[in-house]
Scaffold this motif. Structure first.
Motif, short mmCIF file in Angstrom:
data_model
loop_
_atom_site.label_atom_id
_atom_site.label_comp_id
_atom_site.label_asym_id
_atom_site.label_seq_id
_atom_site.Cartn_x
_atom_site.Cartn_y
_atom_site.Cartn_z
N ALA A 200 127.16 45.98 88.03
CA ALA A 200 126.75 45.36 86.76
C ALA A 200 125.57 44.42 86.98
N HIS A 201 125.55 43.74 88.10
CA HIS A 201 124.38 42.94 88.46
C HIS A 201 123.56 43.73 89.46
N PHE A 202 122.33 43.99 89.10
CA PHE A 202 121.47 44.71 90.04
C PHE A 202 120.03 44.25 89.92
N LEU A 203 119.50 43.77 91.03
CA LEU A 203 118.08 43.49 91.17
C LEU A 203 117.65 44.09 92.50
N PRO A 204 116.64 44.93 92.51
CA PRO A 204 116.23 45.56 93.78
C PRO A 204 115.73 44.55 94.80
N SER A 205 115.41 43.34 94.37
CA SER A 205 114.83 42.35 95.27
C SER A 205 115.86 41.49 95.99
N VAL A 206 117.16 41.69 95.73
CA VAL A 206 118.18 40.88 96.39
C VAL A 206 119.17 41.78 97.11
N ILE A 207 119.91 41.22 98.06
CA ILE A 207 120.84 42.02 98.86
C ILE A 207 122.30 41.69 98.56
N ASN A 208 122.57 40.71 97.70
CA ASN A 208 123.95 40.34 97.41
C ASN A 208 124.35 40.71 95.98
N ASN A 209 123.91 41.89 95.55
CA ASN A 209 124.20 42.31 94.18
C ASN A 209 125.69 42.46 93.93
N ARG A 210 126.44 42.98 94.89
CA ARG A 210 127.88 43.15 94.66
C ARG A 210 128.58 41.81 94.51
N GLU A 211 128.21 40.84 95.34
CA GLU A 211 128.81 39.51 95.21
C GLU A 211 128.53 38.93 93.83
N MET A 212 127.31 39.13 93.34
CA MET A 212 126.96 38.62 92.03
C MET A 212 127.66 39.42 90.93
N SER A 213 127.88 40.71 91.15
CA SER A 213 128.65 41.51 90.20
C SER A 213 130.09 41.02 90.14
N ALA A 214 130.65 40.68 91.31
CA ALA A 214 132.02 40.16 91.34
C ALA A 214 132.12 38.84 90.59
N THR A 215 131.11 38.00 90.73
CA THR A 215 131.08 36.73 90.00
C THR A 215 131.01 36.99 88.50
N LEU A 216 130.21 37.96 88.10
CA LEU A 216 130.12 38.31 86.68
C LEU A 216 131.47 38.80 86.16
N ALA A 217 132.14 39.64 86.92
CA ALA A 217 133.46 40.13 86.51
C ALA A 217 134.44 38.97 86.33
N ARG A 218 134.35 37.98 87.20
CA ARG A 218 135.24 36.83 87.10
C ARG A 218 135.00 36.06 85.80
N GLU A 219 133.78 36.07 85.30
CA GLU A 219 133.48 35.40 84.04
C GLU A 219 134.07 36.14 82.84
N TRP A 220 134.26 37.46 82.99
CA TRP A 220 134.63 38.28 81.83
C TRP A 220 136.08 38.69 81.78
N LEU A 221 136.71 38.89 82.94
CA LEU A 221 138.03 39.50 82.95
C LEU A 221 139.14 38.45 82.99
N ASP A 222 140.33 38.87 82.62
CA ASP A 222 141.47 37.97 82.55
C ASP A 222 141.99 37.62 83.94
N ASP A 223 142.69 36.48 84.03
CA ASP A 223 143.13 35.96 85.31
C ASP A 223 144.10 36.90 86.03
N ASP A 224 144.90 37.66 85.28
CA ASP A 224 145.94 38.47 85.93
C ASP A 224 145.38 39.67 86.68
N ILE A 225 144.10 39.95 86.51
CA ILE A 225 143.53 41.14 87.15
C ILE A 225 142.30 40.83 87.99
N ILE A 226 141.69 39.68 87.77
CA ILE A 226 140.37 39.44 88.34
C ILE A 226 140.36 39.39 89.86
N ASP A 227 141.39 38.82 90.48
CA ASP A 227 141.38 38.71 91.95
C ASP A 227 141.31 40.09 92.60
N GLU A 228 142.08 41.04 92.06
CA GLU A 228 142.08 42.39 92.63
C GLU A 228 140.77 43.11 92.33
#
Length: 330
Positions: A200-228
């Motif tokens: 969901a987060h993608f910029l060709p100029s950075v190497i931590n896109n997945r970490e940033m995607s995980a952070t985005l998911a944490r902003e959007w998803l409910d607590d009971d599922i986000i850790d997994e």
């Protein structure tokens, strides 16, 4: 356009409302940031239990953004009243008004596309009555599903022009693969959200896109599922899940399944992947891709689940061997 470190709005306006090319460049920088802020605010409002969220913008229809919202409304008045108010309340000149009007969609055309219309040419009391009636109408509608809003946000992100490989079509492919083995999963819902969010987060100029995607998911998803969901997204940094971690093995197989495409399609996919990173942080992305393909070929089995190992392993290995021949000869 700055004076002592502070932006001078009038100077910026003179540029962006009179130079189409520079306005377009400015909008390409600004609009994604504005939408990021908006979606973060929408997610926060959802967590707080808010029933309505209103986003105000002058150019929703000009930029074809109406699909991002459940409902659109236009607040309008006649041209003479609008011009008088802009001159009295904002200090605009007739030239200032004309500059802005020239780059915006005509009011009547916007009104024809909107779901609701509010007339703002009368008294404040009349406006209050219209807004109150609108609010009652909106609250009487069936409650919008939060998943629909999340889906629209993800569609918008995957339509970014910097992408050629990690598009929504790629996500749809991985979800289709998940459907084949959903019955094997411990937490199929978490796998599904991880597949939707992992790029969901993608910029060709950075190497931590997945970490940033995980952070985005944490902003959007409910607590009971986000850790997994976060764990599964980060597992895909290596595409090397721990044996016996069935949900991680499933998401790995779903992502790697694209490598089993028929040869002509696979060749095109490799080209799209290289194009996506041509302006990235890697000096030679071809070498990185070569190393990744070699690692997969050296592994005992590329696909961890028996279902995909049986169905896709042979074709994938053939594709990777041919791709390595081309990459090493370039």
């Amino acid at each position: 356009v700055f004076d002592g470190g502070r932006l001078v709005p009038g100077r910026m306006a003179k540029i962006i409302f009179t130079d189409d090319d520079r306005r377009e460049a400015f909008e390409q920088l600004l609009h994604p940031l504005v939408l990021e802020k908006m979606y973060a605010a929408v997610a926060r409002a959802h967590r707080e239990g808010k029933k309505l969220f209103v986003a105000e913008s002058a150019i929703i229809f000009e930029k074809n953004l109406q699909s991002l919202f459940d409902i659109t409304l236009i607040v309008t008045c006649d041209d003479g009243t609008r011009r008088r108010w802009l001159k009295e309340n904002r200090g605009f000149t007739d030239e200032d008004v004309d500059m802005r009007a020239a780059v915006q969609m005509p009011e009547g055309e916007k009104a024809g596309q909107a779901d609701y219309l509010i007339h703002n040419g009368g008294t404040l009391e009349a406006l209050d009555r219209e807004v109150a009636a609108l609010r009652r109408s909106l609250l009487a509608l069936p409650e919008m599903r939060w998943s629909d809003t999340t889906h629209r946000m993800l569609l918008w992100r995957h339509a970014d022009t910097t992408r050629s490989f990690y598009t929504w079509r790629y996500v749809e492919h991985t979800l289709k693969m998940l459907d084949e083995v959903r019955h094997l999963a411990k937490n199929p819902a978490a796998i599904e959200w991880a597949l939707k969010f992992q790029h969901a987060h993608f910029l060709p100029s950075v190497i931590n896109n997945r970490e940033m995607s995980a952070t985005l998911a944490r902003e959007w998803l409910d607590d009971d599922i986000i850790d997994e969901v976060e764990r599964l997204i980060l597992v895909m940094n290596s595409c090397d899940p721990v044996e016996g971690d069935i949900d991680a093995e499933i998401i790995s197989d779903c992502e790697l399944s694209i490598l089993a495409a028929i040869p002509a399609v696979f060749t095109n996919l490799v080209g799209l992947l290289k194009k996506q990173y041509e302006h990235g942080p890697f000096e030679d992305f071809g070498k990185i891709l070569t190393a990744f393909f070699r690692r997969l070929l050296r592994s005992g089995r590329i696909f961890r689940t028996d279902h995909f190992h049986t169905r896709l392993e042979h074709q994938t290995r053939e594709n990777l061997e041919h791709a390595l021949q081309r990459l090493t000869s370039e």
